[in-house]
Structures are given as structure tokens and as C-alpha cells.
Scaffold this active site. Structure first.
Site, PDB file in Angstrom:
ATOM      1  N   CYS A  60       5.154  12.092  12.053  1.00  0.00           N
ATOM      2  CA  CYS A  60       5.374  13.103  13.073  1.00  0.00           C
ATOM      3  C   CYS A  60       4.029  13.545  13.664  1.00  0.00           C
ATOM      4  CB  CYS A  60       6.099  14.303  12.475  1.00  0.00           C
ATOM      5  SG  CYS A  60       6.734  15.429  13.695  1.00  0.00           S
ATOM      6  N   ASN A  63       0.798  -1.222   0.000  1.00  0.00           N
ATOM      7  CA  ASN A  63       0.000   0.000   0.000  1.00  0.00           C
ATOM      8  C   ASN A  63       0.835   1.277   0.000  1.00  0.00           C
ATOM      9  OD1 ASN A  63       0.470  -1.318   2.591  1.00  0.00           O
ATOM     10  ND2 ASN A  63      -0.461   0.497   3.510  1.00  0.00           N
TER      11      ASN A  63
END
Lengths: 407, 136
Positions: free
Chosen positions: A331, A158
Site C-alpha cells: 500500500c 526471500n
């Protein structure tokens, strides 16, 4: 809809819009005048009609992958299919063995199902892929044991779009009487699949990656030689006891229509998407310090995963807010871990944190691609002006030799 | 991730981007963070004879919050003495930029960066003795 211009959609690997033709079919299976019945109702026409529509959808899904319609089990999506296949096989064959082989770059639905089985006392081998994302068949073969009951390897990844050689893996597993499950969420409708040829025993599908609706998928369960699974969802014994629950007629006919269209249009659509993908990559290649993640040849047409070195992925996504893409930098989550897929390829931290996945699909145009190239060139340059790592690179400093104060 | 307008403003119009000559004795350089964590911040201060920071520059590899935290910090330290600059707390930065909890580490990094820059300046100038008692 608001007047604001929406971003260019290049996140087809995350999900696709429902094709209008699919939506039309679905709408005709909802309201009083439509085909809304419960396929399990045997005593009246509403039930018979719904049953008929589902039969047709089953044929369409089976048709795309050259399977028997009786081998298709409806689920709520590829995540459920992966869970059902892996836990279902593990539980059914637990007396035969408790060892499973998979790969570190699998989807979380596979990895987390395996983690659950570890908690139940099963043993899992997680293979490392090669730097290009592909599995070394010799390493896979070495991992197989007498008590191995299942190998689970995805067809198309993916994140990086690489295509695993499932034909060759199937030969290895079948010869040893080990079952082989393939997560085909990202490959069905994108590359040809022939289950009469492939020695695959279980295969997971999703509708919403192929211009069908969300919330519906299927698991292929081979009849000859027969693969057995223990049900995970108990109830009315639907789907030959493998997955209970009233069939969602409108979702199922949507998936059926989406797969029918995919079979008809896949070849021509792929050519178009591949030429767009090449156009995009050619645009990026001119830039400095740009890296392709994953093999370029063994790769699905619509995927391009690129690291723009010395630019952090999340800030880049902010800078290109006119594009809907996804970043390998996590992040945004509390973990601060970059993509586990890129890490498994041996990409260093900067490159893993600097990656963007572009996925191209049915409604992408040449203008979209050209605008994407223009935007990336401008914004990457702007962010590199801001980047201390870029300065260090330009000064000839090897970042791997720097002592970082990790925090 | 939805950012506050202040983060977006600093991100889109970062203040005081750039570098000073590292070897200049009037310059203190602080480089903190690591590529592995997804952010690296370089902060530089230029200090005059009165011990006042007269100018500041930054470069940051990191997310929007990291860029905004360092940009804001360069604005704040200008005109401050080294002692005053050392008193800047990450919580003040986080509050000013309305950072969400997962982004508070960006403000911590900014606080580390100014402390490192001051330390670098003082070790270069050999006058750390005056300040050591107050340092954190």
C-alpha cells in the site's frame, strides 16, 4: 547513537548487520598501513598482497558451497549475479535457443532480467508455484523445450522462505543439456549447499544476507561441464573476462570472512534460530485467523511469513513500530498491489494484504521473540476492533461473496 | 513512509470507532473500498428529525491514512446537515491530514463513504426527493 530505544530487528532477510569479526578484517584492508592494494598490480608487493587476500576470500566463498575457487566470479551483489547469469547465458547461447523457464515467485532481479530478454526477442515461461510455494517438478519438466537454454529457480524464497528442490531440478536440466541457474542469496550460509553433488551450473550469492557487507556478491560459474556466459560489464578483463572492474579488496575479504564464519557456525546457529522460529509460530498459532504463508517443513529456519486475517499489513506495521519487520502489503507504493509472491500462491487479497514477514538471525534473542508475540497479540486485537472485515467475519459473512466497489 | 503528526494522532487515538444498528431508520451506512485494494471503510451516521447528523461511527480496514481519514471525517460530519456533509471534499481531508500523494486515494474513499452513508439514509427514509437536485 540516540538514547531512543531502537526497534527489535526481525528483518534479517532484508539485510544483516556486518559481524564484528568481518568488520575487523575489512578495516585492515583500507588504509595506508593496511592491505589496500590493487590486486591487478603485478609489479609490487601491494598488489601481490591484495591478490593473496582475494585468493583466500575466493577459497572461503567456494568452501561454503564445495566449489572450486576458480568457479567464483566477484560481482556487486546477487542482483548483478542474477543479471550476469541470465543475460550472460541467454546472449552466449542465443544461436542454440531463445527459451528460458523461471517461476513467478522469483526475485525481481531474475524476473526483470527475463523481462529485458523478452524485449530482446527471447521467450520466457513463468511457472506458477503450488499453494505451498513449491514448484511441481512435473510442470517444470513439461515446460522444457528443445530450444530451452536456461532454467532459473531460486533456492530459498526471500518472502516466504520455502526451499525449492534444486537437486531434482538439476537432474531434469542436466539430462537435457539445459543450463540451470540458482539464486542462492537467501540460502547460502543458511542451508548446506554442495556444488559437487548438485547439478547446478550457475549460482548467485550475496554477502550482506550472511553478515557480510553490502555491495559485494559472487556468481558461481561451473567449469565441468563448462557453463559459458557473455560478459555484461566490459573493461580490464578481470574475473577471466566475465566481469571487469578493479576488485574491491575490502568488500571481498569481508564476504570471504562472512562465508568462512557461516561454514563454521551454520549447523549450531541454525538449531538456535529454528527453535526461536518455532517459539514465535507457537505464540502466533494461539491467535484466531492466523495463516502461515509457504510450506512449514521445506522452509529455511529464520523465516516466518504470517497473515493476520482482517488486519491490513501496513497499519499493522505502524502499530508494531517497536519491531523492524516487513509487510507483503504494498500500500506504500502507488500500485496498491499486494505481494506478487503471495498472490502467486493463490492467497486471496485480504490475506496477501495482511501478511508480515518476520526473519530471525544471529543476534535475535528469546526475549525479542516473546516481546514480538506480546506486541502482535495486543495490536492485532486492537486493529480488528477497528476492522469492518473482522465484524463481517464474526457475523458469518463470506467475504468472497460480497460485491465490492473496487476503486 | 513518514506520516504527519495528525495522521499519527488519529491512528493512535481513533475517534468514534464503532457501529450503529444498520436497520435503524435514523442510521445511514456507507461501506466503500475493497479488500483487493487494501482498504475498506464503513461509515455510519445517525440523523435527527431536523436532518442534522448528531453522531457518527466508523470502522476501517486499511493503512494508517485510511484510518485517519475516516476518523477525521466522523469528527467533521457531526452537527452538520446532510447537505453540508455532502459538501465535504476529499481535498480538504487530504490537506488537513497532510497526506502524501500516494495516500490521497484514502481521502477519496472517505468522501465516497460519507456520500454513500447519506444516500443510504435517504433511500431508507424515502425523502431523497428534496436533495437530489444538489447531489453530485
Amino acid at each position: 547513537m540516540s538514547e531512543v530505544k531502537r526497534p527489535i530487528y526481525l528483518d534479517y532477510s532484508a539485510t544483516t548487520p556486518v559481524d564484528q569479526r568481518v568488520a575487523d578484517v575489512m578495516c585492515s584492508h583500507l588504509v595506508m598501513d593496511g592491505n589496500f592494494g590493487n590486486a591487478a598490480s603485478r609489479s609490487h608487493a601491494y598488489g601481490w598482497e591484495a591478490d593473496e587476500a582475494i585468493k583466500q576470500a575466493r577459497k572461503n566463498v567456494a568452501g561454503l558451497v564445495n566449489a572450486d575457487p576458480r568457479e567464483i566470479v566477484w560481482t556487486s551483489g546477487a542482483t548483478e549475479s542474477d543479471n550476469l547469469a541470465i543475460k550472460g547465458v541467454a546472449h552466449f547461447y542465443k544461436k542454440k535457443g531463445k527459451h528460458i523457464v523461471t517461476c513467478k515467485t522469483e526475485h525481481k532481479a531474475v524476473l526483470d532480467s527475463c523481462r529485458q530478454l523478452e524485449r530482446e526477442g527471447y521467450e520466457i515461461t513463468y511457472l506458477d508455484p503450488e499453494d505451498n510455494g513449491l514448484i511441481d517438478l512435473a510442470k517444470l519438466e513439461q515446460a522444457l523445450r528443445d530450444d530451452t537454454v536456461l532454467v532459473s529457480i531460486m533456492h530459498v524464497n526471500n518472502e516466504i522462505g520455502v526451499i525449492q528442490d534444486i537437486a531434482a531440478i538439476g537432474e531434469l536440466t542436466r539430462a537435457r543439456g539445459i543450463l540451470f541457474h540458482v539464486d542462492a542469496a537467501q540460502s547460502a550460509g543458511k542451508i548446506p549447499i554442495d556444488l559437487q553433488q548438485l547439478k547446478v551450473d550457475l549460482m548467485s550469492f550475496s554477502a550482506h544476507k550472511v553478515y557480510g557487507p553490502k555491495g559485494i556478491g559472487a556468481l558461481y560459474v561451473r567449469r565441468k561441464p563448462r557453463a559459458r556466459i557473455e560478459a555484461q560489464m566490459h573493461g580490464g578483463g578481470h574475473e577471466r573476462g566475465m566481469r571487469s572492474g578493479t576488485l574491491a579488496t575490502h568488500q571481498i575479504v569481508g564476504m570471504g570472512e562472512a562465508f568462512r564464519i557461516a561454514k563454521e557456525e551454520m549447523a549450531t546457529e541454525n538449531d538456535r534460530i529454528l527453535s526461536l522460529r518455532n517459539r514465535l509460530w507457537n505464540g502466533f498459532k494461539e491467535m484466531e485467523e492466523v495463516y502461515l504463508n509457504g510450506d512449514l517443513e521445506q522452509r529455511v529456519a529464520g523465516n516466518l511469513n504470517v497473515s493476520f486475517n482482517y488486519v491490513e499489513g501496513e497499519s499493522l506495521i505502524m502499530a508494531i513500530k517497536d519491531l523492524a519487520v516487513s509487510s507483503g502489503s504494498a500500500c506504500t507504493s502507488a500500485s496498491l498491489e499486494p505481494s506478487y509472491v503471495l498472490r502467486a500462491l493463490g492467497r486471496n487479497d485480504e490475506l496477501a494484504h495482511s501478511s508480515i514477514r518476520f526473519s530471525i538471525g544471529r543476534y535475535t534473542t528469546e526475549q525479542d521473540i516473546d516481546e514480538t508475540i506480546r506486541l502482535l497479540k495486543t495490536q492485532v486485537e486492537k486493529l480488528r476492533e477497528l476492522s469492518p472485515l473482522w465484524d463481517m467475519y464474526k457475523e458469518g459473512i463470506d467475504l468472497s461473496t460480497v460485491q465490492w466497489a473496487a476503486h | 513512509m513518514s506520516y504527519s503528526n495528525k495522521v499519527l494522532d488519529h491512528y493512535e487515538n481513533p475517534r468514534n470507532v464503532g457501529s450503529f444498528e444498520k436497520t435503524d431508520t435514523k442510521v445511514g451506512t456507507g461501506m466503500v473500498g475493497a479488500p483487493a485494494c487494501g482498504d475498506v471503510m464503513k461509515l455510519q451516521i445517525k440523523v435527527n428529525q431536523e436532518g442534522v447528523i448528531e453522531d457518527a461511527r466508523f470502522k476501517t480496514y486499511g493503512c494508517g491514512s485510511a484510518i485517519a481519514s475516516s476518523s477525521l471525517l466522523t469528527e467533521w460530519v457531526k452537527g452538520k446537515t446532510l447537505d453540508q456533509a455532502r459538501e465535504i471534499k476529499n481535498t480538504e481531508i487530504a490537506e488537513e491530514l497532510e497526506l502524501p500523494p500516494v495516500k490521497v486515494h484514502c481521502s477519496v474513499l472517505a468522501e465516497d463513504a460519507i456520500k454513500a452513508a447519506i444516500e443510504d439514509y435517504q433511500s431508507k427514509n424515502g425523502d431523497a426527493s428534496d436533495d437530489t437536485q444538489q447531489s453530485a
